[in-house]
Each structure stands twice: as structure tokens, then as C-alpha cells.
Write an enzyme that holds these catalytic residues in place. Structure first.
Site, PDB file in Angstrom:
ATOM      1  N   CYS A 115       5.762   5.966   1.853  1.00 40.09           N
ATOM      2  CA  CYS A 115       5.038   4.801   1.353  1.00 40.09           C
ATOM      3  C   CYS A 115       5.362   3.509   2.088  1.00 40.09           C
ATOM      4  O   CYS A 115       4.555   2.579   2.092  1.00 40.09           O
ATOM      5  CB  CYS A 115       5.318   4.635  -0.137  1.00 40.09           C
ATOM      6  SG  CYS A 115       5.175   6.173  -1.066  1.00 40.09           S
ATOM      7  N   HIS A 257       1.442  -1.406  -1.277  1.00 37.32           N
ATOM      8  CA  HIS A 257       1.227   0.045  -1.351  1.00 37.32           C
ATOM      9  C   HIS A 257       0.534   0.384  -2.663  1.00 37.32           C
ATOM     10  O   HIS A 257       0.958  -0.037  -3.749  1.00 37.32           O
ATOM     11  CB  HIS A 257       2.574   0.759  -1.266  1.00 37.32           C
ATOM     12  CG  HIS A 257       2.535   2.186  -1.699  1.00 37.32           C
ATOM     13  ND1 HIS A 257       1.658   3.112  -1.158  1.00 37.32           N
ATOM     14  CD2 HIS A 257       3.252   2.861  -2.646  1.00 37.32           C
ATOM     15  CE1 HIS A 257       1.850   4.289  -1.738  1.00 37.32           C
ATOM     16  NE2 HIS A 257       2.806   4.163  -2.653  1.00 37.32           N
ATOM     17  N   ASN A 287      -3.447   7.839  -4.560  1.00 32.97           N
ATOM     18  CA  ASN A 287      -2.266   7.408  -3.813  1.00 32.97           C
ATOM     19  C   ASN A 287      -2.180   8.257  -2.550  1.00 32.97           C
ATOM     20  O   ASN A 287      -1.842   9.433  -2.607  1.00 32.97           O
ATOM     21  CB  ASN A 287      -1.022   7.574  -4.681  1.00 32.97           C
ATOM     22  CG  ASN A 287       0.261   7.134  -3.992  1.00 32.97           C
ATOM     23  OD1 ASN A 287       0.355   7.090  -2.773  1.00 32.97           O
ATOM     24  ND2 ASN A 287       1.277   6.827  -4.784  1.00 32.97           N
TER      25      ASN A 287
END
Length: 330
Positions: A115, A257, A287
Site C-alpha cells: 500500500c 491510499h 482496494n
């Protein structure tokens, strides 16, 4: 001295779209309405069984070259961020170099950071350009987390999505990306982990922080990740912009993020901002791990919202624990 700037971005998603309605039909005991309220995610893209991170990466890069008239031979270096490489070895970036027909004098490097990876990639690119080693860098993020997740895993199946993003990083005069800040706390490794597949035997591998309720290879402790993020990220952002002589009200965009809606709403509250400055784009994206930031930038560009001269903060955070941020002048 030359410095780096974020050039055009191309995004590629797998063909298969998995909706919450499909998940609900397969898992009638799941409360997908409640899950979606927390995650903000209503559909995901899932790689095919024989489709890997390099396949997605090559498609994104080819799209980038085609749509922007970029000669593949002009690329000096390939930086690939992925936590789902095609093989333990060779380096997936080497496979991509060959498939894209890049020069044999082109550098190629994998790095595994999840991430926070896009910001780390920007830092690596800045170093290569500022040192005079490169002028054009292909920064690719590509993830197929779905390979690690079983269909009955209610904790993570509704969250993660597969994608790739190819970003051209170009040399220019004047600083556009600076103020890099990094954070690492390996004590959080047990909150988001795939314990098998490496050289350490599973019997002596790191154990999940709490009870592992599903058999997926990927384990995630959402509450611990939330606590880590809310504790570390706002503080880093405030310190980072202060070092650059900026006040919070001078930041046009907080580009974070895209983990889950609930997590991003906590960050909005902590940073005293809202959707107009800290956008949330999860509904039909999911995601996508290291891909969320370039996808978000591409979305905002497509919407005509990012303007020349805008001052943005880019922040990635998660698995590791690892986090990173920088200031980007569009």
C-alpha cells in the site's frame, strides 16, 4: 539538476467484475449491505485463473504507450511494485522488459511494499533522475491479491480488487515531488500477512495476531490496521507539510491510499477535511493495494479536478507496517 514529475498514467482492470449482489447470492448469511457501508465497496475486478500481475502490468503499459505516443525504447528503467509476483524468481520486472520490447540497457527492478509502494516508487524514481542515471522511468504497480483469498472469506473477499497502473515519470527542471517521509514498524507484520510461499517453513512462520477464522492464504486484522493508520498517518502528514513551510489550508488535495471508506473517513476527521479535499473512490474500484494512488490520480485527471499548480499530499500506508508520504506540485 533535473527532477521527477508524474506524467501520464494508464490503468488496466481485469475483465471480470464481481458485484456485491453476486457475493450475497453465493453467501446468503453475509450482511453485504452492512459490509459495503463500512468499506464503501460495491464491486471488484478479479483476475482470471491464468492471469498474473505481469499480464495486467503489460496491458497497462501498452495502453500508456499507445495513448500517449510513447516510444518504448525511450524508457530507461522499469520499477515494478507488486506483492503478487509471477515467480519467486526471476524478477517480474525483467519479464515485463522483454514483453514490452524495452531496450536491453533498460534497468528493471521489483520491490515489494504494498500500500505504500507508489510513494516509495516515486522516491526511487526521483533518486534515479536527480542522480543523472535516468530521464524516463516506467513505474508500474500491479496486484492480484485475489489469488490469496478464498471465496468464503467474509473478512477480506469484499475488499480487495486486482488491477495495474503504469505511470510515466519524466525528468524536468524544477522540483515537483519532494518532502518524502517514510515510516516502518515491523511489529505490525502479523496484522496483514501471507505466511506461506516464501523460504520460511509455515510451521515456524509469523503467526496471525488474532485467531485466523478463514482459510485464505491472506490474513488481515482490520481493527489493528485501523488503529495503526489513525495513529501514524495524520501525525506524519502534519509534520511533512510543516517541514515544507505549508499550512494545512494550503493543501489542495490529500490523496490517500484507498483502503476502506471507514478508514478514509477517520483520516478526514483527523485532518479536519472532507471529500472535496480528501476524495474517496472505492465503490467500483475496491482496494487495489499499491495501485490505489495512481488510479485515484487518473480518476481526478479524467474528472478535470487536478489543476496545474495544485499542491497535493500523497500518502500510502498498510502492510508491513509501512507508510510513506510526499508533497506533489501538479
Amino acid at each position: 539538476m533535473l527532477h521527477s514529475q508524474i506524467g501520464p498514467i494508464a490503468v488496466h482492470f481485469p475483465e471480470r467484475v464481481e458485484t456485491n449482489e453476486e457475493l450475497q447470492a453465493r453467501n446468503p448469511d453475509w450482511d453485504l449491505a452492512l459490509i459495503a457501508e463500512k468499506t464503501g465497496i460495491y464491486s471488484r475486478t478479479i483476475a482470471a485463473a491464468d492471469e498474473t500481475a505481469s499480464d495486467l502490468a503489460v496491458r497497462a503499459a501498452e495502453k500508456l504507450f499507445r495513448e500517449n505516443g510513447i516510444d518504448p525504447k525511450s524508457i530507461d528503467f522499469v520499477l515494478l511494485c507488486t506483492q503478487t509476483p509471477d515467480y519467486p524468481l526471476p524478477t517480474t520486472a525483467c519479464l515485463i522488459q522483454d514483453r514490452l520490447g524495452l531496450r536491453i540497457h533498460c534497468g528493471a527492478l521489483d520491490f515489494n511494499l504494498g500500500c505504500s509502494g507508489f510513494v516509495y516508487g516515486l522516491s526511487l524514481a526521483e533518486g534515479l533522475i536527480a542522480s543523472g542515471q535516468c530521464r524516463r522511468i516506467l513505474l508500474i504497480t500491479a496486484e492480484t491479491y485475489s489469488k490469496y483469498i478464498l471465496d468464503d472469506d467474509r473478512s477480506i473477499k469484499p475488499i480487495f480488487s486486482d488491477a495495474a497502473a503504469a505511470t510515466l515519470i519524466e525528468a524536468q527542471e524544477g522540483i515537483a515531488i519532494n518532502g518524502f517521509e517514510f515510516g516502518t514498524d515491523g511489529s505490525g507484520a502479523d496484522t496483514l500477512i501471507v505466511a506461506d510461499g516464501g523460504s520460511r517453513p509455515l510451521g515456524c512462520a509469523i503467526k496471525p495476531r488474532n485467531r485466523k477464522r478463514w482459510a485464505s492464504r491472506l490474513y488481515m486484522d482490520g481493527p489493528s490496521l485501523m488503529s495503526f493508520t489513525v495513529g501514524a498517518i495524520p501525525q506524519m502528514v502534519r509534520e511533512m507539510i510543516a517541514k515544507q513551510g505549508l499550512a494545512p489550508e494550503q493543501i489542495d488535495w490529500f490523496l490517500m491510499h484507498q483502503a476502506t471508506r471507514k478508514m478514509l473517513e477517520h483520516l478526514q476527521t483527523a485532518l479536519h477535511t472532507n471529500d472535496d479535499h480528501l476524495p474517496i473512490r472505492l465503490a467500483n474500484r475496491g482496494n487495489t493495494v499499491s495501485c490505489t494512488l495512481p488510479i485515484l490520480i487518473d480518476d481526478l485527471r479524467q474528472e478535470g479536478k487536478l489543476k496545474p499548480g495544485d499542491v497535493s499530499v500523497l500518502v500510502g500506508f498498510g502492510v508491513g507496517w509501512s507508510w510513506a508520504g510526499c508533497v506533489w506540485r501538479v
